[in-house]
Design a protein around this motif. Structure first.
Motif, PDB file in Angstrom:
ATOM      1  N   HIS A  34      42.901  18.415 -14.669  1.00 33.72           N
ATOM      2  CA  HIS A  34      43.602  17.136 -14.628  1.00 33.72           C
ATOM      3  C   HIS A  34      44.167  16.842 -16.002  1.00 33.72           C
ATOM      4  O   HIS A  34      43.840  17.514 -16.980  1.00 33.72           O
ATOM      5  CB  HIS A  34      42.657  16.026 -14.155  1.00 33.72           C
ATOM      6  CG  HIS A  34      41.339  16.003 -14.893  1.00 33.72           C
ATOM      7  ND1 HIS A  34      41.089  15.174 -15.950  1.00 33.72           N
ATOM      8  CD2 HIS A  34      40.217  16.748 -14.730  1.00 33.72           C
ATOM      9  CE1 HIS A  34      39.861  15.381 -16.403  1.00 33.72           C
ATOM     10  NE2 HIS A  34      39.307  16.352 -15.664  1.00 33.72           N
ATOM     11  N   VAL A  35      45.026  15.843 -16.089  1.00 31.85           N
ATOM     12  CA  VAL A  35      45.677  15.479 -17.342  1.00 31.85           C
ATOM     13  C   VAL A  35      45.133  14.129 -17.799  1.00 31.85           C
ATOM     14  O   VAL A  35      45.078  13.177 -17.008  1.00 31.85           O
ATOM     15  CB  VAL A  35      47.212  15.400 -17.161  1.00 31.85           C
ATOM     16  CG1 VAL A  35      47.895  14.953 -18.445  1.00 31.85           C
ATOM     17  CG2 VAL A  35      47.748  16.747 -16.711  1.00 31.85           C
ATOM     18  N   GLY A  36      44.739  14.052 -19.066  1.00 33.85           N
ATOM     19  CA  GLY A  36      44.241  12.798 -19.628  1.00 33.85           C
ATOM     20  C   GLY A  36      45.295  11.709 -19.516  1.00 33.85           C
ATOM     21  O   GLY A  36      46.435  11.914 -19.901  1.00 33.85           O
ATOM     22  N   ARG A  37      44.922  10.565 -18.978  1.00 27.49           N
ATOM     23  CA  ARG A  37      45.905   9.498 -18.743  1.00 27.49           C
ATOM     24  C   ARG A  37      46.384   8.853 -20.032  1.00 27.49           C
ATOM     25  O   ARG A  37      47.473   8.317 -20.077  1.00 27.49           O
ATOM     26  CB  ARG A  37      45.344   8.471 -17.767  1.00 27.49           C
ATOM     27  CG  ARG A  37      44.135   7.755 -18.246  1.00 27.49           C
ATOM     28  CD  ARG A  37      43.419   7.027 -17.112  1.00 27.49           C
ATOM     29  NE  ARG A  37      42.215   6.396 -17.625  1.00 27.49           N
ATOM     30  CZ  ARG A  37      41.101   7.044 -17.935  1.00 27.49           C
ATOM     31  NH1 ARG A  37      41.036   8.342 -17.770  1.00 27.49           N
ATOM     32  NH2 ARG A  37      40.058   6.406 -18.419  1.00 27.49           N
ATOM     33  N   ARG A  38      45.605   8.912 -21.086  1.00 23.38           N
ATOM     34  CA  ARG A  38      46.051   8.357 -22.380  1.00 23.38           C
ATOM     35  C   ARG A  38      46.553   9.438 -23.317  1.00 23.38           C
ATOM     36  O   ARG A  38      47.576   9.291 -23.951  1.00 23.38           O
ATOM     37  CB  ARG A  38      44.905   7.599 -23.039  1.00 23.38           C
ATOM     38  CG  ARG A  38      44.540   6.332 -22.318  1.00 23.38           C
ATOM     39  CD  ARG A  38      43.543   5.510 -23.107  1.00 23.38           C
ATOM     40  NE  ARG A  38      42.865   4.612 -22.204  1.00 23.38           N
ATOM     41  CZ  ARG A  38      41.562   4.449 -22.154  1.00 23.38           C
ATOM     42  NH1 ARG A  38      40.782   5.117 -22.968  1.00 23.38           N
ATOM     43  NH2 ARG A  38      41.024   3.615 -21.303  1.00 23.38           N
ATOM     44  N   GLN A  42      45.374  18.463 -21.346  1.00 19.63           N
ATOM     45  CA  GLN A  42      44.814  19.142 -20.178  1.00 19.63           C
ATOM     46  C   GLN A  42      43.297  19.069 -20.245  1.00 19.63           C
ATOM     47  O   GLN A  42      42.703  19.335 -21.296  1.00 19.63           O
ATOM     48  CB  GLN A  42      45.258  20.605 -20.147  1.00 19.63           C
ATOM     49  CG  GLN A  42      46.746  20.787 -20.018  1.00 19.63           C
ATOM     50  CD  GLN A  42      47.244  20.416 -18.636  1.00 19.63           C
ATOM     51  OE1 GLN A  42      46.582  20.644 -17.637  1.00 19.63           O
ATOM     52  NE2 GLN A  42      48.418  19.827 -18.585  1.00 19.63           N
ATOM     53  N   ARG A  43      42.667  18.736 -19.152  1.00 14.08           N
ATOM     54  CA  ARG A  43      41.214  18.641 -19.057  1.00 14.08           C
ATOM     55  C   ARG A  43      40.726  19.499 -17.895  1.00 14.08           C
ATOM     56  O   ARG A  43      41.460  19.708 -16.927  1.00 14.08           O
ATOM     57  CB  ARG A  43      40.770  17.204 -18.805  1.00 14.08           C
ATOM     58  CG  ARG A  43      41.332  16.189 -19.746  1.00 14.08           C
ATOM     59  CD  ARG A  43      40.565  16.167 -21.010  1.00 14.08           C
ATOM     60  NE  ARG A  43      41.138  15.144 -21.892  1.00 14.08           N
ATOM     61  CZ  ARG A  43      40.627  14.833 -23.024  1.00 14.08           C
ATOM     62  NH1 ARG A  43      39.539  15.431 -23.438  1.00 14.08           N
ATOM     63  NH2 ARG A  43      41.189  13.923 -23.782  1.00 14.08           N
ATOM     64  N   ASP A  67      35.754   9.456 -16.061  1.00 14.83           N
ATOM     65  CA  ASP A  67      37.073   9.739 -16.631  1.00 14.83           C
ATOM     66  C   ASP A  67      37.908  10.692 -15.789  1.00 14.83           C
ATOM     67  O   ASP A  67      39.092  10.463 -15.579  1.00 14.83           O
ATOM     68  CB  ASP A  67      36.941  10.297 -18.048  1.00 14.83           C
ATOM     69  CG  ASP A  67      36.589   9.221 -19.054  1.00 14.83           C
ATOM     70  OD1 ASP A  67      36.930   8.042 -18.807  1.00 14.83           O
ATOM     71  OD2 ASP A  67      35.978   9.550 -20.086  1.00 14.83           O
ATOM     72  N   TRP A  68      37.307  11.798 -15.325  1.00 13.43           N
ATOM     73  CA  TRP A  68      38.112  12.773 -14.598  1.00 13.43           C
ATOM     74  C   TRP A  68      38.715  12.155 -13.345  1.00 13.43           C
ATOM     75  O   TRP A  68      39.872  12.415 -13.014  1.00 13.43           O
ATOM     76  CB  TRP A  68      37.337  14.053 -14.281  1.00 13.43           C
ATOM     77  CG  TRP A  68      36.313  13.961 -13.184  1.00 13.43           C
ATOM     78  CD1 TRP A  68      34.978  13.779 -13.339  1.00 13.43           C
ATOM     79  CD2 TRP A  68      36.546  14.050 -11.773  1.00 13.43           C
ATOM     80  NE1 TRP A  68      34.365  13.751 -12.105  1.00 13.43           N
ATOM     81  CE2 TRP A  68      35.303  13.911 -11.133  1.00 13.43           C
ATOM     82  CE3 TRP A  68      37.690  14.236 -10.991  1.00 13.43           C
ATOM     83  CZ2 TRP A  68      35.153  13.951  -9.746  1.00 13.43           C
ATOM     84  CZ3 TRP A  68      37.554  14.277  -9.611  1.00 13.43           C
ATOM     85  CH2 TRP A  68      36.302  14.137  -9.004  1.00 13.43           C
ATOM     86  N   ARG A  70      39.386   8.894 -12.866  1.00 10.86           N
ATOM     87  CA  ARG A  70      40.437   7.955 -13.286  1.00 10.86           C
ATOM     88  C   ARG A  70      41.724   8.707 -13.617  1.00 10.86           C
ATOM     89  O   ARG A  70      42.817   8.248 -13.291  1.00 10.86           O
ATOM     90  CB  ARG A  70      39.977   7.134 -14.480  1.00 10.86           C
ATOM     91  CG  ARG A  70      39.051   6.011 -14.059  1.00 10.86           C
ATOM     92  CD  ARG A  70      38.753   5.116 -15.220  1.00 10.86           C
ATOM     93  NE  ARG A  70      37.342   5.316 -15.501  1.00 10.86           N
ATOM     94  CZ  ARG A  70      36.756   5.157 -16.663  1.00 10.86           C
ATOM     95  NH1 ARG A  70      37.450   4.781 -17.708  1.00 10.86           N
ATOM     96  NH2 ARG A  70      35.484   5.358 -16.806  1.00 10.86           N
ATOM     97  N   ASN A  71      41.596   9.873 -14.258  1.00 13.98           N
ATOM     98  CA  ASN A  71      42.777  10.680 -14.572  1.00 13.98           C
ATOM     99  C   ASN A  71      43.477  11.157 -13.299  1.00 13.98           C
ATOM    100  O   ASN A  71      44.702  11.100 -13.186  1.00 13.98           O
ATOM    101  CB  ASN A  71      42.390  11.896 -15.420  1.00 13.98           C
ATOM    102  CG  ASN A  71      41.950  11.513 -16.810  1.00 13.98           C
ATOM    103  OD1 ASN A  71      42.228  10.417 -17.287  1.00 13.98           O
ATOM    104  ND2 ASN A  71      41.238  12.407 -17.464  1.00 13.98           N
ATOM    105  N   ALA A  75      47.237  10.035 -12.006  1.00 11.38           N
ATOM    106  CA  ALA A  75      48.292  11.048 -11.836  1.00 11.38           C
ATOM    107  C   ALA A  75      48.643  11.262 -10.367  1.00 11.38           C
ATOM    108  O   ALA A  75      49.751  11.682 -10.044  1.00 11.38           O
ATOM    109  CB  ALA A  75      47.851  12.374 -12.455  1.00 11.38           C
TER     110      ALA A  75
END
Length: 138
Positions: A34-38, A42-43, A67-68, A70-71, A75
């Motif tokens: 996933h991609v960090g929203r802030r 790349q995570r 967090d994952w 929420r990301n 997205a």
């Protein structure tokens, strides 16, 4: 929340680094990308994912405030690597209680009930795009 939050830093520093390389080859373990929203970075997070008619379901063993997730919700998409295969995922739907539990295998439901896990996310498999040479001419 079934698993205490204080375990999160331990998992990030130790468990995830050990399981990550194994998870991509040993279902039901998987890695969700996933991609960090802030940050926009790349995570990758190891999870246990189970196939459904739509795509996959993941039990939220830390609850829905991670967090994952929420990301992925921000997205609206992610990638899952499981059993050496990559699946594009879209349209995450949060589920609670029996609606999510019924998507899990019976033996997982028993364990999750013991842990008092009651939240899930289901993600749809993205439609596959035709390869360049597979497009119909006309």
């Amino acid at each position: 929340m079934p698993i205490p939050r204080w375990i999160t830093p331990v998992n990030r520093r130790v468990t995830n680094r050990v399981l990550g390389p194994l998870a991509v080859r040993m279902p039901p373990l998987a890695v969700i990308h996933h991609v960090g929203r802030r940050s926009g970075s790349q995570r990758a997070t190891p999870v246990m994912a189970f196939r459904t008619a739509r795509g996959v379901v993941i039990a939220l063993t830390y609850g829905p405030d991670v967090d994952w997730l929420r990301n992925v919700l921000a997205a609206g998409r992610a990638r899952l690597v499981q059993g050496g295969r990559t699946t594009a995922l879209v349209a995450p739907v949060l589920l609670h209680g029996a609606a999510g539990a019924r998507l899990m295998p019976w033996w997982v439901r028993v364990a999750l009930r013991t842990l008092r896990v009651d939240d899930y996310v289901e993600l749809a498999a993205a439609p596959k795009r035709p390869a360049r040479g597979d497009r119909e001419s006309g």
